[in-house]
Design an enzyme around this catalytic site. Structure first.
Site, mmCIF file in Angstrom:
data_model
loop_
_atom_site.group_PDB
_atom_site.id
_atom_site.type_symbol
_atom_site.label_atom_id
_atom_site.label_comp_id
_atom_site.label_asym_id
_atom_site.label_seq_id
_atom_site.Cartn_x
_atom_site.Cartn_y
_atom_site.Cartn_z
ATOM 1 C CE1 TYR A 41 -3.642 2.546 1.430
ATOM 2 C CE2 TYR A 41 -1.795 3.324 2.719
ATOM 3 C CZ TYR A 41 -3.063 3.508 2.238
ATOM 4 O OH TYR A 41 -3.758 4.648 2.563
ATOM 5 C CG HIS A 42 2.537 4.666 -2.872
ATOM 6 N ND1 HIS A 42 2.792 5.901 -2.330
ATOM 7 C CD2 HIS A 42 3.534 4.444 -3.779
ATOM 8 C CE1 HIS A 42 3.878 6.401 -2.884
ATOM 9 N NE2 HIS A 42 4.358 5.539 -3.764
ATOM 10 N N GLY A 43 1.904 5.270 0.472
ATOM 11 C CA GLY A 43 1.594 6.448 1.267
ATOM 12 C C GLY A 43 2.154 7.709 0.647
ATOM 13 C CD GLU A 79 -3.018 2.523 -2.231
ATOM 14 O OE1 GLU A 79 -4.000 1.739 -2.331
ATOM 15 O OE2 GLU A 79 -1.835 2.133 -2.189
#
Length: 346
Positions: free
Chosen positions: A129-131, A202
């Site tokens: 998951y990308h932040g 994202e």
């Protein structure tokens, strides 16, 4: 006549708690004007808090450029060895990985749970998951290099390759922007490869609820099928950043843009969709606890379709988020956990 301590205790014209406490401390220590010092400290906090919130996230970018400067110095120093050694950059990678691992340990108490699931050799596709700033992934890459002696290739957004000075950094740490055939080639050659299906979109659009923003993307699943590899799932518990499947990265470590300002949020999203550049202010960078969790691998199945595998992967990442990520969270509780809730590093 009633003195200050009596006034605090008897409730006659009661003072605010902090004022009362200051008067008590003045009498205990025999000093005066503590209230003036307290007011001045509050004023400084009010003045500098916005600066701290805005500057801390960009400290990561500063570290990246320090890394790039080191790589350039290393390259000049070893220019003659380059013609005779295929492992010229291993020393640089190890030095950089050690520095980033030290920063991770000191600033975030960073931990990886499930490192044993990364194979000692052979290919594996890592989905994350990308932040807003995927600093947890930088830490994760450093851990893999230190503990496994392996360089994890990563698919990066096209705009990263246009950032001034980043080309050497991306080359040394084997970042690519695709295409799909290149990803398959890397896996078939026995390397580790990491992909964030949500990418920069994202990072910009997702919020403190850690909603997955993959759309209909299934290219990563097709890569796994074509390369016939298993895939690993990663989430980092984040407490101060906006990020991947690292616990607490998004809600309490870093964030991009003011979530409450819906108009600004839509503007930043429109700018990204139009120009493919992440136009959005960042804030955060607090010394909160970060933990990366590796999920169980999804083995290769020749009968599964790309659509089915993409959905299966998405469900597995969501399960990691639901299990390890506290939603919602706040910076204060995250900081308390950072310093008072020690856990064993896996």
């Amino acid at each position: 006549m009633i003195d200050k301590n009596q006034t605090c205790g008897m409730g006659q014209d009661p003072m605010p708690y902090m004022t009362c406490l200051i008067h008590v401390l003045e009498e205990w220590f025999g000093v005066g004007q503590l209230e003036d010092y307290w007011s001045f400290a509050n004023y400084l906090l009010w003045v500098f808090t916005p600066l701290i919130l805005l500057i801390l996230p960009y400290f990561t970018i500063f570290l990246l450029y320090l890394t790039i400067i080191f790589l350039h110095i290393y390259k000049r120093k070893n220019v003659l060895k380059e013609a005779y050694s295929h492992n010229l950059w291993d020393g640089a990678r190890k030095t950089v990985a050690t520095l980033w691992d030290g920063h991770a340990a000191v600033w975030h108490g960073y931990e990886v749970h499930g490192m044993e699931k990364i194979p000692e050799e052979g290919p594996a596709l890592i989905i994350f998951y990308h932040g807003a700033i995927p600093i947890d992934f930088y830490y994760f890459m450093a851990k893999i290099f230190i503990h496994k002696g392996r360089t994890c290739r990563v698919v990066a957004d096209h705009f990263v390759f246009k950032i001034p000075g980043f080309s050497l950094l991306l080359d040394v740490f084997c970042a690519i922007h695709g295409p799909r055939e290149k990803c398959v080639e890397i896996l078939r050659s026995g390397h580790l490869l990491a992909i964030s299906p949500g990418g920069v979109r994202e990072a910009l659009i997702s919020d403190e609820t850690y909603n997955i923003v993959w759309g209909n993307r299934k290219g990563f699943a097709q890569v796994a099928i074509d390369a016939k590899v298993m895939r690993k799932l990663r989430h980092t518990e984040m407490k101060g950043w906006r990020d991947p499947v690292t616990q607490q990265v998004r809600s309490r470590a870093y964030s991009s843009g003011p979530r409450a300002a819906g108009t600004l949020h839509r503007l930043f999203r429109w700018l990204y969709e139009k120009f493919r550049y992440p136009f959005a202010p960042m804030y955060g960078g607090f010394p909160v606890k970060l933990r990366t969790y590796l999920g169980d691998p999804i083995p290769y199945d020749p009968k599964i379709t790309a659509e089915e595998l993409a959905e299966k992967t998405k469900d597995a990442v969501q399960a990691l988020i639901d299990k390890h990520q506290r939603i919602p969270g706040n910076v204060m509780s995250a900081l308390l956990e950072r310093f008072h809730n020690k856990q064993k590093i896996n």
